[in-house]
Design a protein around this motif. Structure first.
Motif, short mmCIF file in Angstrom:
data_model
loop_
_atom_site.label_atom_id
_atom_site.label_comp_id
_atom_site.label_asym_id
_atom_site.label_seq_id
_atom_site.Cartn_x
_atom_site.Cartn_y
_atom_site.Cartn_z
N GLU A 95 0.89 -1.39 0.09
CA GLU A 95 0.00 -0.05 -0.27
C GLU A 95 1.00 1.04 -0.09
O GLU A 95 0.47 2.40 -0.72
N ALA A 96 1.91 1.24 0.93
CA ALA A 96 3.00 2.47 0.64
C ALA A 96 3.29 2.72 -0.45
O ALA A 96 3.64 3.87 -0.94
N GLY A 97 3.85 1.51 -1.22
CA GLY A 97 4.32 1.83 -2.65
C GLY A 97 5.84 2.61 -2.67
O GLY A 97 6.00 3.17 -3.82
N LYS A 98 6.45 2.23 -1.54
CA LYS A 98 7.80 2.96 -1.42
C LYS A 98 9.06 1.78 -1.84
O LYS A 98 8.78 0.45 -1.50
N GLU A 99 9.96 2.22 -2.26
CA GLU A 99 11.11 1.51 -2.38
C GLU A 99 11.95 1.24 -1.33
O GLU A 99 11.99 2.18 -0.48
N ARG A 100 12.22 0.12 -1.09
CA ARG A 100 12.87 -0.18 0.17
C ARG A 100 14.29 -0.83 -0.11
O ARG A 100 14.57 -1.39 -1.12
N LEU A 101 15.11 -0.49 0.75
CA LEU A 101 16.55 -1.00 0.61
C LEU A 101 16.71 -1.98 1.78
O LEU A 101 16.54 -2.07 2.77
N THR A 102 17.63 -3.22 1.16
CA THR A 102 18.21 -4.37 2.08
C THR A 102 19.44 -4.31 2.23
O THR A 102 20.24 -3.91 1.62
N ILE A 103 19.85 -4.26 3.68
CA ILE A 103 21.08 -3.76 4.18
C ILE A 103 21.66 -4.56 5.31
O ILE A 103 20.82 -5.18 5.85
N SER A 104 22.70 -4.93 5.56
CA SER A 104 23.18 -5.59 6.50
C SER A 104 24.63 -4.81 7.20
O SER A 104 25.32 -3.93 6.37
N PHE A 105 24.47 -4.90 8.43
CA PHE A 105 25.95 -4.36 9.02
C PHE A 105 26.32 -5.14 10.32
O PHE A 105 25.43 -5.91 10.74
#
Length: 347
Positions: free
Chosen positions: A18-28
């Motif tokens: 619903e938000a329609g936003k791009e998300r980033l997959t990150i690790s640290f």
């Protein structure tokens, strides 16, 4: 104050769509001395929940290990928050090369005894006394040297679908299994060989590099940022890619492509394939490699037996996985006699 996840995976998936936003997959990760892991855990959960962070974060006295997903438009806010924590300022963030908005669907921040389970009880071992970190250019130079021993610090199901050329890939189920096996195999070369290690994002080989220095190895190196950072550097700098196949990752994607080469096989029919899946029988949930043809034939299950089980009514399936001994069979990683085209470790 809410200090735990309240939404189901399906509810979260719907909100993301619903938000329609791009998300980033990150690790640290960062090894550090944390005096009160529980207090730190609560602090992280409140902040991450506010920032719409999802993922799996482990906190221990020895540091933090995080794999997560954040809205791309909140990256700067997220980075500023981390920089405000003294031992996380300018921490290296491994950003996935292939993104999936649904790579994580819950926020889980847990306190563990260690961020990487190693089975060690040696109080004299200092995990911060690590080996030399090297970038992709130096790594390629080192592994071309005949006096280098290159070791994959990951587990069998990870290295099966992808690894560096000429790397030793120990047939182990866990990191703790690998430490003694590797030392025993190369103990005669503590002084005359370069020991170079790599893993997914760097956290396992960083601990391993410190451990082998502690055990007397003199020339110890690790790939900075692991396979994830290596892929970024060879892509952006036009370097020769020495990695073959896919990199296994610990989110819903299960892997990301590093080269076009397929080096593994479907565990059911033997045809070239490097796609992992989990058996659709919830009483099994075995992680294994399955091609599209077998996926269709077995309906995402690992065997004829499991295929028959998923045809049963839900309540019958639920009864089959009830009880302590049945639950011990769940979440195995690619070890099953049912898989015709999977090599099995001999104990």
């Amino acid at each position: 104050m809410q200090l735990y996840n309240k939404l189901s995976a399906e509810e979260r998936r719907e909100l993301i769509r619903e938000a329609g936003k791009e998300r980033l997959t990150i690790s640290f990760y960062q090894y550090a001395r944390i005096g009160n892991p529980q207090l730190f855990r609560n602090h992280l959960f409140v902040a991450f929940d506010t920032q719409e962070v999802l993922g799996r974060i482990y906190v221990a006295h020895e540091g933090i290990n995080a794999q997560l997903s954040i809205p791309a438009d909140r990256f700067d806010e997220f980075k500023e928050f981390l920089d405000g924590i003294y031992f996380l300022e300018n921490v290296r963030l491994n950003i996935a090369r292939e993104h999936d908005n649904e790579s994580f669907l819950k926020l889980k921040v847990k306190v563990r005894n260690k961020i990487v389970a190693d089975g060690l009880e040696d109080e004299t071992f200092d995990v911060t006394n690590k080996g030399v970190h090297v970038d992709a250019t130096k790594f390629n130079e080192l592994i071309a040297d005949p006096d280098t021993i290159l070791v994959d610090m990951r587990n069998h199901y990870e290295s099966e679908i992808g690894h560096f050329e000429n790397a030793w890939t120990p047939d182990v189920d866990t990191f703790r299994d690998s430490l003694d096996i590797i030392e025993e195999e190369i103990k005669e070369h503590k002084k005359d060989k370069k020991l170079v290690m790599y893993c997914t994002g760097g956290i396992r080989c960083e601990k391993a590099s410190a451990y082998y220095k502690h055990r007397g190895f003199e020339d110890v190196y690790q790939l900075e940022g692991g396979i994830i950072e290596y892929h970024r550097q060879v892509t952006e700098q036009g370097l020769e890619n020495k990695f073959r196949g896919k990199n296994f990752v610990f989110d819903h994607r299960l892997s990301e492509k590093i080269s076009d080469e397929v080096i593994s096989n479907c565990h059911q029919c033997g045809n070239p394939c490097d796609t992992h899946t989990n058996c659709a029988n919830e009483a099994c949930h075995l992680l294994f490699i399955q091609c599209e043809d077998c996926k269709s034939r077995y309906e995402n299950t690992c065997s004829t037996e499991c295929h028959e089980i998923i045809q049963l009514p839900y309540e019958e399936q639920k009864a089959l996985r009830a009880g302590k001994y049945n639950s011990n069979n769940i979440f195995k990683k690619g070890r099953s006699e049912k898989l015709k085209f999977k090599e099995h470790k001999v104990d």
